[in-house]
Write a protein that holds these residues in place. Sequence first.
Motif, PDB file in Angstrom:
ATOM      1  N   LEU A 225      46.868  51.158  44.452  1.00 19.65           N
ATOM      2  CA  LEU A 225      47.810  50.140  43.988  1.00 19.65           C
ATOM      3  C   LEU A 225      48.055  50.294  42.490  1.00 19.65           C
ATOM      4  CD1 LEU A 225      49.407  47.573  44.849  1.00 19.65           C
ATOM      5  CD2 LEU A 225      47.417  46.257  44.073  1.00 19.65           C
ATOM      6  N   PHE A 226      49.339  50.364  42.096  1.00 23.99           N
ATOM      7  CA  PHE A 226      49.751  50.410  40.703  1.00 23.99           C
ATOM      8  C   PHE A 226      50.370  49.055  40.336  1.00 23.99           C
ATOM      9  CE2 PHE A 226      49.697  54.786  42.059  1.00 23.99           C
ATOM     10  CZ  PHE A 226      49.184  55.472  40.969  1.00 23.99           C
ATOM     11  N   PRO A 261      51.844  53.277  47.138  1.00 25.20           N
ATOM     12  CA  PRO A 261      52.531  54.324  47.905  1.00 25.20           C
ATOM     13  C   PRO A 261      51.903  54.583  49.265  1.00 25.20           C
ATOM     14  CG  PRO A 261      51.207  55.279  46.139  1.00 25.20           C
ATOM     15  CD  PRO A 261      51.160  53.809  45.950  1.00 25.20           C
ATOM     16  N   THR A 262      50.624  54.266  49.442  1.00 21.29           N
ATOM     17  CA  THR A 262      49.973  54.527  50.723  1.00 21.29           C
ATOM     18  C   THR A 262      50.342  53.492  51.784  1.00 21.29           C
ATOM     19  OG1 THR A 262      48.013  53.295  50.002  1.00 21.29           O
ATOM     20  CG2 THR A 262      48.045  55.679  49.591  1.00 21.29           C
ATOM     21  N   SER A 263      50.450  52.229  51.396  1.00 23.28           N
ATOM     22  CA  SER A 263      50.787  51.185  52.362  1.00 23.28           C
ATOM     23  C   SER A 263      52.204  50.659  52.196  1.00 23.28           C
ATOM     24  CB  SER A 263      49.799  50.016  52.225  1.00 23.28           C
ATOM     25  OG  SER A 263      49.839  49.475  50.916  1.00 23.28           O
ATOM     26  N   SER A 264      52.975  51.242  51.268  1.00 23.22           N
ATOM     27  CA  SER A 264      54.353  50.809  50.998  1.00 23.22           C
ATOM     28  C   SER A 264      54.411  49.313  50.684  1.00 23.22           C
ATOM     29  CB  SER A 264      55.268  51.134  52.191  1.00 23.22           C
ATOM     30  OG  SER A 264      55.276  52.519  52.448  1.00 23.22           O
TER      31      SER A 264
END
Length: 486
Positions: A225-226, A261-264
């Motif tokens: 998470l960013f 980006p991994t879980s949108s």
Amino acid sequence: MLDFMDYIQLSFAEATHWNRDNSYSSLTTTTQSILDFSTPERLRVHLSSLSTPHFATSYTLGTVGLIDGSVSYLFSTVPFNKLPSSSALIPLRKISLGYRQVQAPTAPIQTWGWDSLLDSVSIPGFKDGKDTKSTTPEDREANKEDEAKRKATLLHASLHLPPPTTLYALFLRRISTNMQLSLAVCSTQGPPQSKSAPQASMLAHLAHDTGKYSNEYLFSTDNALFGWRGLWNFGPDPRYTRDVPSRLSLLSAGAEAYYSPTSSLIGMSTGLRFTTLPAATQVPSPRCSPTSTPTPISTFPYTLTLTLTPITGSLSTSYSLRASPNLAFSSRFGFNVYSWESEMVAGCELWRQSKKSKSEHDDLEWARRKVRMHDFGVSLPGSPASPLLEDPTRSEPPMRSATNNEPETSDSVIKLRVDQSWNVRLLWEGRVKELLVSAGVGLGPGSFSQSPSVSSASGSGSAQSGGGAPGMSYWRGVGVSVLYSS
């Protein structure tokens, strides 16, 4: 009530002159301090100590069916030589957060001190920002303390028992006068029968504060998470103006955004805050000349906030008012434009100021008053001068503002919170002998259950039928927390 380690971390921020108010995460802190307090869920005892000016320890023991606890250690490169660490001396307002008066934003280089200015200026007789002629022990000790603040570092670790154990660790580093880096790690051990590796996650947080604006950058290993947070203060830039502390009010706007980006996963919010500053409540001098413009008076300090989450359609407004140094009110209204659900919360806090002891009572005050009635030419030591001898041209010392007119000591505070569903929380925090005690109770309607006990966010207790509608029950939760530090 804050834990002892949280109290030390707040003292670390104050010692290094880090402005916690100039952050988007602190936009609604004033309201949260009054409305979002938590009541103890059970009996919990905290034993803490500031063993040395650089090292602190804390032990916690709690009971509710099972016995659990935690062990915490903290190390700071900044010494806490003058910090009250005993539970009999810690100011209650420092450890029991209430109405929070936002301070005027200042440039970090101004709050850091003149030593930081000397680092970037070449002046004869100075080397590396230090006076080469300062050879006295006092000067060398001051230079060491300034150097420690410039490279301030804090290490904190806490281990929660019993198994499965959880370890929390924090690394905090002051990179420069306007930048701060923190790394937080959380690791949880798996079940005793499981041989899997502990579940661990890390959160990195980089904060950049210029006084005029602040930016925060976050990264979490959980789902990669960013995040970003930003806050902008309207008005003059404190980096180029010196009259910022005389401002009467402050308007701030901020926003935050998250993406994984991994879980949108996408998240964002924005908010506004309008608050009065301490200068707005200062009483002007009665000897102001007719041509001078007195400082406007704001009878009560207050704070207004507005937050919006566009994706979920949530809108929240809050209003907090400090009616007196010992009384504050706050209310919050939330609304969802997609589901039409609403939330209404109101609360208050009341501080009890300790009375003067008999030893502090002046037994000669009656004599001073009697002498002043008959002799206007003499002013006794410790008594105010006669009005007939006052010099109209003499400057008068500034009067204390209403916001800073806080009692030096407070015996206790009572906090009350109620929402639209008549869920009530009542919290009492105060000092008993040399112990800091926090006791709370929660009361509100709940769904009817055949179970002999129910649980809630405010505590646990037996379900008892109340006087509400048929098919309804009332939950009650009572807890006590005791803190002792030496």
